[in-house]
Design a protein around this motif. Structure first.
Motif, PDB file in Angstrom:
ATOM      1  N   GLU A 266       0.839  -1.209   0.000  1.00 44.55           N
ATOM      2  CA  GLU A 266       0.000   0.000   0.000  1.00 44.55           C
ATOM      3  C   GLU A 266       0.869   1.253   0.000  1.00 44.55           C
ATOM      4  O   GLU A 266       0.599   2.221  -0.717  1.00 44.55           O
ATOM      5  N   PHE A 267       1.935   1.218   0.781  1.00 48.33           N
ATOM      6  CA  PHE A 267       2.840   2.369   0.850  1.00 48.33           C
ATOM      7  C   PHE A 267       3.495   2.632  -0.506  1.00 48.33           C
ATOM      8  O   PHE A 267       3.458   3.747  -1.026  1.00 48.33           O
ATOM      9  N   PHE A 268       4.074   1.609  -1.105  1.00 46.41           N
ATOM     10  CA  PHE A 268       4.898   1.811  -2.299  1.00 46.41           C
ATOM     11  C   PHE A 268       4.099   1.922  -3.596  1.00 46.41           C
ATOM     12  O   PHE A 268       4.587   2.496  -4.568  1.00 46.41           O
ATOM     13  N   THR A 269       2.885   1.403  -3.614  1.00 46.70           N
ATOM     14  CA  THR A 269       2.099   1.458  -4.850  1.00 46.70           C
ATOM     15  C   THR A 269       1.789   2.893  -5.270  1.00 46.70           C
ATOM     16  O   THR A 269       1.626   3.188  -6.454  1.00 46.70           O
ATOM     17  N   GLU A 270       1.741   3.794  -4.297  1.00 44.98           N
ATOM     18  CA  GLU A 270       1.450   5.198  -4.606  1.00 44.98           C
ATOM     19  C   GLU A 270       2.690   5.971  -5.066  1.00 44.98           C
ATOM     20  O   GLU A 270       2.593   7.131  -5.446  1.00 44.98           O
TER      21      GLU A 270
ATOM     22  N   PHE B   1       1.226   8.243   5.759  1.00 46.09           N
ATOM     23  CA  PHE B   1       1.000   6.910   6.315  1.00 46.09           C
ATOM     24  C   PHE B   1       0.895   6.954   7.836  1.00 46.09           C
ATOM     25  O   PHE B   1       0.046   6.289   8.428  1.00 46.09           O
ATOM     26  N   LEU B   2       1.771   7.731   8.466  1.00 43.24           N
ATOM     27  CA  LEU B   2       1.739   7.846   9.929  1.00 43.24           C
ATOM     28  C   LEU B   2       0.437   8.485  10.398  1.00 43.24           C
ATOM     29  O   LEU B   2      -0.102   8.119  11.450  1.00 43.24           O
TER      30      LEU B   2
ATOM     31  N   MET C 234       7.778   0.260  10.443  1.00 40.37           N
ATOM     32  CA  MET C 234       8.083   0.259   9.013  1.00 40.37           C
ATOM     33  C   MET C 234       8.693   1.594   8.588  1.00 40.37           C
ATOM     34  O   MET C 234       9.710   1.634   7.884  1.00 40.37           O
ATOM     35  N   ILE C 235       8.092   2.692   9.027  1.00 41.92           N
ATOM     36  CA  ILE C 235       8.600   4.019   8.672  1.00 41.92           C
ATOM     37  C   ILE C 235       9.968   4.257   9.317  1.00 41.92           C
ATOM     38  O   ILE C 235      10.878   4.822   8.693  1.00 41.92           O
TER      39      ILE C 235
END
Length: 255
Positions: free
Chosen positions: A16-20, A214-215, A227-228
């Motif tokens: 989800e994070f990297f797809t954007e 994300f945070l 993760m961050i």
């Protein structure tokens, strides 16, 4: 405290994070094209597989600089959906098709491809294992082109050695990786390092805004916070130790 591996974070959250983001790893269209210039004999009859393709930044560069038909494969359906939408927007849908699948269990025919491409993904199954497994899907005299984390020096500080041995246990020097390419049945054609801009401008800087988003979205979620934290530490380590390691493009021709 033992270092946490990125793979231990939830798969869906990472994707989800990297797809954007435009890129899921260090690289650039210029370096993709530079590597492509070492590949001979590609035509409108050629077939390329792009393995671990993510959302397909390099897939589109390949399609726009060859006449080949490209099958792009990734484990995450969200990335493949985005890749196929991009291909259609660029008018490439007749030559570019994204499919969901695993790099170590490929759904292809023996000797189906003229070129197998993989940027920033072969470490997920191992450099030697990947080259061995993928070779069966290449035609004789077909090419493989991959980027892979590599040591630039024979010795390096303990902090960065520990980090990368944890993340990529098989990480080794450029010379060792070229010898592995020979051992697995390829003639080494080229090996070159990716410039710092591929890491800093194209990978780390674009992550910063996304990290804040994300945070906020997952406030109080420890998995996301870890993760961050991991990503920020990766960027910090690169700024301090980039002379010791980086991505290297390895290009080989199947014997």
């Amino acid at each position: 405290m033992e270092e946490i591996k990125i793979h231990e974070f939830e798969f869906a959250l990472i994707n989800e994070f990297f797809t954007e983001l435009e890129r899921q790893g260090p690289g650039s269209p210029e370096e993709t094209i530079r590597a492509l210039n070492f590949i001979g004999n590609l035509s409108n009859k050629s077939k390329i597989a792009d393995l671990g393709c993510g959302t397909g930044s390099q897939t589109m560069a390949l399609a726009q600089n060859t006449e080949a038909t490209i099958t792009a494969l990734d484990l995450y359906a969200g990335s493949i959906d985005k890749l196929n939408v991009t291909a259609k927007k660029l008018g490439l849908q007749n030559r570019v098709k994204g499919i969901v699948g695993s790099m170590d269990n490929l759904p292809f025919q023996n000797e189906e491809f003229d070129l197998i491409w993989s940027e920033g993904a072969i470490a997920n199954i191992g450099f030697e294992k990947g080259l061995n497994h993928w070779k069966g899907f290449l035609k004789k005299d077909g090419y493989v082109a991959v980027t892979y984390e590599s040591w630039f020096t024979d010795e390096r500080p303990a902090e960065i050695e520990k980090w990368w041995m944890n993340a990529v246990p098989e990480i080794s020097t450029i010379g060792h990786n070229i010898s592995l390419m020979q051992k697995t049945g390829y003639i080494p054609v080229a090996a070159f390092t990716l410039p710092e801009s591929c890491w800093i401008d194209n990978y780390f800087i674009p992550q910063k805004t996304r990290q804040e988003e994300f945070l906020k979205k997952y406030v109080g979620n420890k998995t996301v916070e870890n993760m961050i934290s991991f990503m920020r530490r990766e960027a910090d380590l690169y700024s301090r130790y980039k002379q010791y390691y980086g991505y290297v493009f390895y290009i080989g021709k199947k014997i």
